[in-house]
Design a protein around this motif. Structure first.
Motif, PDB file in Angstrom:
ATOM      1  N   UNK A  57     -29.717  12.175  15.650  1.00 39.98           N
ATOM      2  CA  UNK A  57     -30.421  10.709  16.055  1.00 39.98           C
ATOM      3  C   UNK A  57     -31.273  11.615  16.113  1.00 39.98           C
ATOM      4  N   UNK A  58     -32.986  11.020  16.542  1.00 41.61           N
ATOM      5  CA  UNK A  58     -33.678  10.889  16.867  1.00 41.61           C
ATOM      6  C   UNK A  58     -34.352   9.952  17.180  1.00 41.61           C
ATOM      7  N   UNK A  59     -34.730  10.372  18.872  1.00 41.37           N
ATOM      8  CA  UNK A  59     -34.738   9.144  19.809  1.00 41.37           C
ATOM      9  C   UNK A  59     -36.187   8.956  20.427  1.00 41.37           C
TER      10      UNK A  59
ATOM     11  N   UNK B 186     -32.187   9.270   7.910  1.00 41.78           N
ATOM     12  CA  UNK B 186     -32.352   9.325   9.383  1.00 41.78           C
ATOM     13  C   UNK B 186     -32.265   7.727  10.143  1.00 41.78           C
ATOM     14  N   UNK B 187     -32.004   8.395  11.576  1.00 38.65           N
ATOM     15  CA  UNK B 187     -31.548   7.539  12.632  1.00 38.65           C
ATOM     16  C   UNK B 187     -32.190   7.474  13.349  1.00 38.65           C
ATOM     17  N   UNK B 188     -33.135   6.470  14.346  1.00 38.33           N
ATOM     18  CA  UNK B 188     -33.988   6.323  14.649  1.00 38.33           C
ATOM     19  C   UNK B 188     -33.090   5.125  16.271  1.00 38.33           C
ATOM     20  N   UNK B 189     -33.454   5.882  17.320  1.00 36.33           N
ATOM     21  CA  UNK B 189     -33.886   5.481  18.875  1.00 36.33           C
ATOM     22  C   UNK B 189     -34.738   5.061  19.135  1.00 36.33           C
TER      23      UNK B 189
ATOM     24  N   UNK C 150     -38.686   9.311   9.423  1.00 37.59           N
ATOM     25  CA  UNK C 150     -37.037   9.791   9.570  1.00 37.59           C
ATOM     26  C   UNK C 150     -36.447   9.601   9.022  1.00 37.59           C
ATOM     27  N   UNK C 151     -36.492   7.138   8.796  1.00 34.74           N
ATOM     28  CA  UNK C 151     -35.656   6.486   8.115  1.00 34.74           C
ATOM     29  C   UNK C 151     -35.848   7.044   6.694  1.00 34.74           C
TER      30      UNK C 151
END
Length: 192
Positions: free
Chosen positions: A38-40, A80-83, A75-76
């Protein structure tokens, strides 16, 4: 044969003290425990490292959210998953972030509609008190508006929805088929 993993950004927005970081932390812990990187993009951290030259003017706040949207979109784009956890008080900037992400994947806007009074009670940093005393001239919810999202995928009031249920609702929206659940606390949660 399953389709390739499509990137997703979960964008948590709401007043200071609404529960953005708390939900983000629990969501990230669950995703990482499953082996999902996860990218925060936490609003405070982004301001420190990517947008340190910006003020809290509307123009600069919008630019900060635009930067967050751009990074999330990149990122997406690669699955990827970003929060994101950011106050993001203005509708136009949030929609611009949505557009930057949706070019490449899914955008799930989660409005934490926790009442202002509850947010002030939770104010561990004392920011609301300082804003009300005039020490912070521009503060969302006190001297600056928060424009509620017009088309969030999910609405949660953390004063009535427990953390575990809030995270479960966000996960359902993330994993959905493009039609995530809409909920305002427990009352609006759809049956599955």
């Amino acid at each position: 044969m399953s389709a390739p993993h499509r990137g997703v950004t979960v964008f948590l927005t709401g007043l200071s003290g609404a529960g953005k970081s708390t939900i983000a932390d629990a969501l990230i812990a669950g995703l990482e425990a499953e082996g999902r990187p996860v990218t925060v993009l936490d609003g405070d951290v982004v301001r420190t490292h990517l947008s340190s030259e910006l003020t809290f003017s509307r123009e600069h706040r919008d630019l900060n959210i635009r930067r967050i949207g751009f990074v999330a979109g990149e990122v997406v784009k690669h699955g990827g998953t970003v929060v994101v956890a950011a106050i993001a008080p203005y509708e136009a900037a949030r929609e611009e972030a949505r557009e930057l992400v949706e070019r490449h994947g899914r955008f799930v806007l989660v409005h934490l509609a926790t009442p202002l009074e509850v947010c002030e009670e939770r104010d561990v940093k004392g920011l609301y008190a300082r804003a009300r005393a005039g020490e912070i001239p521009v503060f969302t919810g006190v001297s600056d508006p928060y424009e509620p999202p017009v088309r969030p995928e999910l609405v949660i009031d953390t004063s009535v929805t427990p953390l575990a249920r809030s995270v479960a609702l966000v996960r359902a929206a993330m994993e959905g088929d493009g039609a995530p659940p809409r909920a305002r606390g427990e009352a609006g949660a759809p049956a599955r």
